[in-house]
Design a protein around this motif. Structure first.
Motif, short mmCIF file in Angstrom:
data_model
loop_
_atom_site.label_atom_id
_atom_site.label_comp_id
_atom_site.label_asym_id
_atom_site.label_seq_id
_atom_site.Cartn_x
_atom_site.Cartn_y
_atom_site.Cartn_z
N SER B 57 0.80 -1.24 0.00
CA SER B 57 0.00 0.00 0.00
C SER B 57 0.83 1.27 0.00
N GLN B 58 2.02 1.22 0.64
CA GLN B 58 2.76 2.48 0.77
C GLN B 58 3.40 2.93 -0.55
N ASN B 59 3.47 2.04 -1.54
CA ASN B 59 4.05 2.42 -2.83
C ASN B 59 2.95 2.95 -3.73
N ILE B 60 2.95 4.28 -3.94
CA ILE B 60 1.82 4.88 -4.65
C ILE B 60 2.22 5.59 -5.94
N GLY B 61 3.51 5.85 -6.09
CA GLY B 61 3.94 6.59 -7.28
C GLY B 61 4.87 5.75 -8.15
N LEU B 62 6.06 6.28 -8.39
CA LEU B 62 6.98 5.58 -9.30
C LEU B 62 7.51 4.26 -8.72
N LEU B 63 7.58 4.16 -7.38
CA LEU B 63 8.02 2.88 -6.79
C LEU B 63 7.04 1.78 -7.21
N LYS B 64 5.77 2.12 -7.15
CA LYS B 64 4.72 1.19 -7.58
C LYS B 64 4.89 0.85 -9.07
N ASP B 65 5.18 1.87 -9.88
CA ASP B 65 5.33 1.66 -11.33
C ASP B 65 6.49 0.71 -11.64
N PHE B 66 7.59 0.87 -10.89
CA PHE B 66 8.73 -0.01 -11.14
C PHE B 66 8.39 -1.46 -10.76
N ILE B 67 7.73 -1.61 -9.62
CA ILE B 67 7.37 -2.96 -9.17
C ILE B 67 6.47 -3.62 -10.22
#
Lengths: 158, 331
Positions: B57-67
């Motif tokens: 849940s805590q990954n909402i921006g580019l971190l999420k996009d990379f994952i």
């Protein structure tokens, strides 16, 4: 004389708190029901409108989310979170220019809004302004990394 | 694609490519309990009807996009292998578990003989299967990691800074992992485990290219080997440490990665290309297993075989212990 505990509870704040607890557990319909009860008691509570907008976004009711954000903003022009959520909902409705304006206002009020910078980056990219988009994405990443490091630290402490 | 998450343009394109090439649907889900790095549950490996990526849940921006991008490449490799050839994973059976645990036991005895404070027998027995499964997990993950990261690096240049942060974080976590058991785990397995991660990080450091990824800079225990002269490294002072040995083994593994991963990372996406990446991963896995003398520890088989094996781990562990220790192990 001490005020009895039951009387000290603010029912609106309590309902919003309960709604937020449901939302955290992704029980958005229950969350919306609690926000609605709160708004029936106090329709001039901007937080109630903003939180219901947030639950609407999660349930893909974007137009209703925009309307709720506007109610919240009409009650508090400087409510950064409401501007940010309005931007997010407008983006989902593919109203890119309006979304960009809303998140820009949100970021002017709170420059630490990760999602705000991220949505701004996406909107700028959609509008072909990729250099500006990179700047917004970079700021979003910077803030997200700080949040990620904090979260990891909390996990270690636990 | 089913999601209400906002996604940046290159990631949306990537997802479209996955769904187009594999003729499948991808579901993105956020979960407060989601593990760091996210989880891919795909129709090719698991008994599920939809491909799902679960994001923390805590990954909402580019971190999420990379994952998401990383798991998309993984999904493409698995899907292409399933469609083009025969998708196999490094699975195990009763016989391979016995072989692996027996070898670990023999190596443990060598280590225990030198120790002042011996490991209680019950703990030693429990450790055999834990180490075996640790390597099962590593060998199914690690060879694919540099392949996936290299592909994402070239395919999505917009995410490079994000990738660098997450790789640094991953590298540190992997090198720190099981440190509290350094004195318990037989030296050979501690060293091999660390060597694999060391080789991966160094490969990525010069492939991506990002100097700041180097374990010689980031891992406290390895810092002392950075810019150390060969002559100095050959002194007894260093050669007796597990970290020195990890570097030596890791350098050999790195040479394997360099040899096997001579791949064009940026051609037009196609099922043939992703199938080629799959074959490359299989070759690298085999080479690493050969180097670690673990070739007969695992068996290439279908994901269904592996799922069935994972349900029988208790049975396999007990049977292996019986196989090694005979009647000393109670029924």
């Amino acid at each position: 004389m001490q005020v009895p505990k039951r009387m000290a509870v603010n029912p609106v704040a309590d309902l919003i708190r309960k709604g937020n607890a449901y939302a955290r557990r992704t029980k958005y319909h229950e969350a919306i029901a609690h926000y609605e009860k709160a708004l029936q008691i106090d329709p001039r509570n901007p937080e109630g409108w903003c939180m219901r907008a947030s639950a609407y976004i999660e349930t893909e009711r974007y137009a209703e989310a925009v309307a709720d954000c506007e109610r919240a903003i009409s009650l508090n022009q400087n409510y950064a979170e409401a501007w940010s959520k309005k931007g997010r909902a407008l983006y989902q409705l593919e109203k890119i220019n309006e979304a960009l304006a809303a998140v820009s206002r949100a970021l002017a009020l709170n420059s630490n809004d990760i999602t705000g910078w991220y949505i701004k980056g996406i909107c700028l990219d959609e509008l072909g302004k990729s250099n500006e988009a990179q700047g917004a994405f970079a700021r979003s990443l910077e803030l997200e990394i700080i949040l990620d490091i904090d979260t990891e630290k909390k996990k270690i402490k636990k | 694609m089913k999601t209400n998450m906002p996604l940046s343009k290159p990631v949306r394109k990537m997802i479209d490519q996955v769904e187009g090439l594999l003729d499948t649907e991808l579901l993105l889900v956020r979960n407060a309990e989601g593990v760091t790095g996210g989880t891919l549950i795909d129709i090719y490996t698991y008994d599920v009807e939809k491909n799902i990526i679960i994001l923390p849940s805590q990954n909402i921006g580019l971190l999420k996009d990379f994952i998401i991008s990383k798991h998309c490449v993984s999904l493409l490799i698995r899907g292409a292998a399933a469609k083009k050839s025969h998708y196999r994973v490094c699975s195990f059976n009763q016989k391979t578990v016995s072989k692996g645990m027996r070898q670990i036991y023999i190596d443990s005895l060598k280590d225990e003989a030198k120790k002042v404070k011996k490991l209680p027998v019950q703990k030693l027995l429990e450790m055999l299967f834990i180490i075996y499964m640790q390597f099962h997990g590593n060998i199914n993950e690690l060879p694919w990691n540099p392949i996936i990261n290299s592909r994402v690096y070239y395919k999505l240049p917009q995410l490079r800074k994000t990738q660098l942060y997450l790789l640094l974080k991953e590298g540190k976590t992997d090198m720190d992992c099981s440190m509290e058991f350094e004195d318990i785990i037989p030296r050979r397995y501690f060293v091999l485990d660390k060597s694999m991660f060391y080789a991966r990080d160094l490969f990525l450091a010069h492939t991506l290219p990002a100097d700041s990824l180097s374990p010689l800079i980031n891992i406290p225990q390895m810092k002392k080997f950075d810019h150390l002269e060969v002559k100095e490294m050959m002194t007894t002072r260093w050669t007796h440490t597990a970290w020195y040995q990890s570097k030596v083994f890791g350098d050999t593994m790195l040479a394997m990665l360099d040899k096997d991963l001579k791949v064009n990372w940026n051609p037009t996406a196609s099922l043939d290309y992703y199938n080629e990446l799959y074959e490359t991963g299989v070759k690298l896995t085999d080479d690493l297993l050969g180097f670690m003398t673990m070739k007969d520890w695992f068996v290439w088989d279908t994901p269904r075989h592996q799922r069935a094996a994972l349900e029988k781990v208790d049975v396999y562990e007990h049977a292996a212990l019986k196989d090694i220790f005979g009647d000393l192990i109670a029924e």
